[in-house]
Scaffold this motif. Structure first.
Motif, PDB file in Angstrom:
ATOM      1  N   LEU A 209      28.076  22.105  48.957  1.00  0.00           N
ATOM      2  CA  LEU A 209      28.202  21.221  50.117  1.00  0.00           C
ATOM      3  C   LEU A 209      28.617  19.837  49.637  1.00  0.00           C
ATOM      4  CD1 LEU A 209      27.680  21.437  53.216  1.00  0.00           C
ATOM      5  CD2 LEU A 209      25.440  20.409  52.781  1.00  0.00           C
ATOM      6  N   VAL A 236      23.743  21.267  59.980  1.00  0.00           N
ATOM      7  CA  VAL A 236      24.522  20.085  59.585  1.00  0.00           C
ATOM      8  C   VAL A 236      25.243  19.548  60.807  1.00  0.00           C
ATOM      9  CG1 VAL A 236      26.449  19.239  58.199  1.00  0.00           C
ATOM     10  CG2 VAL A 236      24.819  20.844  57.204  1.00  0.00           C
ATOM     11  N   TYR A 282      23.199  28.783  50.703  1.00  0.00           N
ATOM     12  CA  TYR A 282      23.451  27.654  51.600  1.00  0.00           C
ATOM     13  C   TYR A 282      22.143  27.011  52.068  1.00  0.00           C
ATOM     14  CZ  TYR A 282      24.755  25.019  55.722  1.00  0.00           C
ATOM     15  OH  TYR A 282      24.898  24.011  56.648  1.00  0.00           O
ATOM     16  N   ARG A 286      21.135  23.132  51.678  1.00  0.00           N
ATOM     17  CA  ARG A 286      20.802  22.274  52.818  1.00  0.00           C
ATOM     18  C   ARG A 286      19.431  21.625  52.648  1.00  0.00           C
ATOM     19  NH1 ARG A 286      20.720  25.908  56.468  1.00  0.00           N
ATOM     20  NH2 ARG A 286      18.502  25.838  57.000  1.00  0.00           N
ATOM     21  N   ARG A 289      19.596  18.866  50.008  1.00  0.00           N
ATOM     22  CA  ARG A 289      20.230  17.657  50.527  1.00  0.00           C
ATOM     23  C   ARG A 289      19.261  16.854  51.394  1.00  0.00           C
ATOM     24  NH1 ARG A 289      22.965  16.479  55.221  1.00  0.00           N
ATOM     25  NH2 ARG A 289      24.446  14.751  55.051  1.00  0.00           N
ATOM     26  N   GLU A 290      18.380  17.546  52.109  1.00  0.00           N
ATOM     27  CA  GLU A 290      17.441  16.864  53.002  1.00  0.00           C
ATOM     28  C   GLU A 290      16.352  16.109  52.227  1.00  0.00           C
ATOM     29  OE1 GLU A 290      16.039  20.059  55.365  1.00  0.00           O
ATOM     30  OE2 GLU A 290      17.793  20.088  56.707  1.00  0.00           O
TER      31      GLU A 290
END
Length: 404
Positions: A209, A236, A282, A286, A289-290
């Protein structure tokens, strides 16, 4: 292409009826000679007399020569576009067919060069035999080559348009494939989508990502079979301007190379998973990233502990509050130092000298502080469960519980 050059040239050409009749009579032989020369001299068309390709070439040559003869013999005042239109359309379709077959324009342009040479040789011989004057012969030659140029340009346009169209269509198919994979669709549905996209499933896929503005220079260097998804990414927002790459068979050195390629970008790289299970890769990306504040390339394989602890931030906060409760009654400045010392003591398994080196203090200072901690915790510091919970609460972020 509109054939303007060939039409303009034909306006200055006046063929005698006897010459026109001879050329019309010779047309089948000229077509056969042209087809034979093309299939003999262009390797891509070798053996093309059999199958659909042979019929396509023969038909295109016959339409082209027929259009040329109509153009060359049109009467004054007639519409010059009428004889050209079918030939230009056929040339355009021929270019599209070449693109659909996966061939470049090199072979077709070579065929046009050879066709022009053979057609001129055959038709000029027939025209000369029918008594065409020398002055008319020059204009006739000019028309032959102008006409071939128009056909070639029309084929190039068809080839270009087909590549653009098929590229957009395949991109949409790949987007749909990515959506199905991320949604965890059943294998049959995903396999059908892969077939429509002309995509060969790899052993594994890895989710990457990153911001859309950082991906364009990267795409040409990606492994074949990589899928780029821009829309409808679960979890997202479209406002985040992120894209997802699904990269095939990214293990060992290939993963290392990709991480080097991503240097300077804000990318999160997930774990490799069996291709039908790439949704798990994925999801890891995700979540990472959070919870992470790290800039640049984040390899999730190198941050598993942070990911585990950050999976439920509220639960982690509750754990810290509970296990650090004995420090709550200590004034803030002392509480910070004791939490820092307790963290280092846990991570260095009680080795006093290592703790002192870590904190840049004397070993006696460590002994004094840990004496205070033991007074607060009592025998709980000997309880494996308490040690585990304290390690989780303090282990990853220095002074994580200092302000409790």
């Amino acid at each position: 292409m509109d054939g303007a050059t060939a039409r303009a040239t034909s306006e200055h050409l006046a063929l005698e009826p006897a010459v026109a009749a001879t050329l019309r009579e010779r047309l089948p032989d000229v077509a056969a000679a042209t087809v034979a020369a093309v299939t003999a001299e262009v390797p891509s068309y070798a053996g093309a007399f059999t199958g659909d390709l042979g019929a396509t070439i023969t038909g295109a040559v016959q339409v082209a020569l027929g259009g040329f003869l109509k153009l060359a013999t049109r009467t004054a005042g007639s519409d010059p576009g009428t004889p050209l239109t079918p030939a230009l359309e056929a040339a355009y379709d021929l270019g599209r067919g070449e693109a659909r077959s996966g061939r470049s324009m090199d072979a077709l342009q070579a065929a046009y060069r050879i066709g022009a040479r053979v057609a001129w040789r055959e038709m000029s011989a027939a025209a000369a035999g029918a008594g065409m004057p020398a002055g008319t012969m020059a204009r006739f030659a000019e028309l032959v080559f102008a006409y071939i140029d128009e056909l070639s340009a029309s084929s190039v346009a068809g080839h270009t348009d087909e590549l653009a169209t098929s590229g957009r269509v395949r991109e949409r198919y790949l987007e749909r494939l990515a959506q199905l994979l991320l949604a965890g669709a059943d294998e049959g549905t995903v396999m059908s989508a892969a077939a429509r996209a002309g995509w060969q499933p790899p052993a594994t896929l890895t989710a990457v990502l990153l911001p859309e503005g950082q991906v364009h220079a990267l795409v040409p260097a990606l492994p074949a079979g990589s899928v780029l998804a821009r829309q409808d990414l679960p979890g997202v927002s479209d406002d985040d301007d992120l894209v997802l790459l699904l990269v095939p068979d990214l293990g060992g050195r290939r993963r290392t190379r990709l991480l080097r390629m991503l240097a300077g970008r804000d990318a999160v790289v997930g774990p490799a998973r069996p291709w039908l299970e790439v949704a798990a890769s994925y999801a890891r990306v995700r979540r990472t990233r959070e919870i992470t504040t790290i800039r640049g390339v984040v390899d999730t394989d190198e941050h598993l502990a942070e990911i585990v602890l950050g999976a439920d931030a509220e639960a982690l906060a509750d754990l810290r509050t509970r296990v650090l409760a004995p420090l709550a009654g200590v004034r803030a400045s002392s509480r910070e130092r004791l939490a820092e010392t307790l963290r280092s003591w846990l991570l260095h398994q009680g080795r006093r000298d290592d703790v002192a080196a870590d904190l840049f203090v004397h070993a006696q200072t460590v002994r004094y502080r840990m004496g205070q901690v033991r007074e607060l915790y009592g025998d709980a510091l000997d309880d494996p469960r308490t040690v585990l919970e304290l390690t989780l609460a303090l282990g990853l972020t220095p002074q994580a519980g200092a302000a409790g």
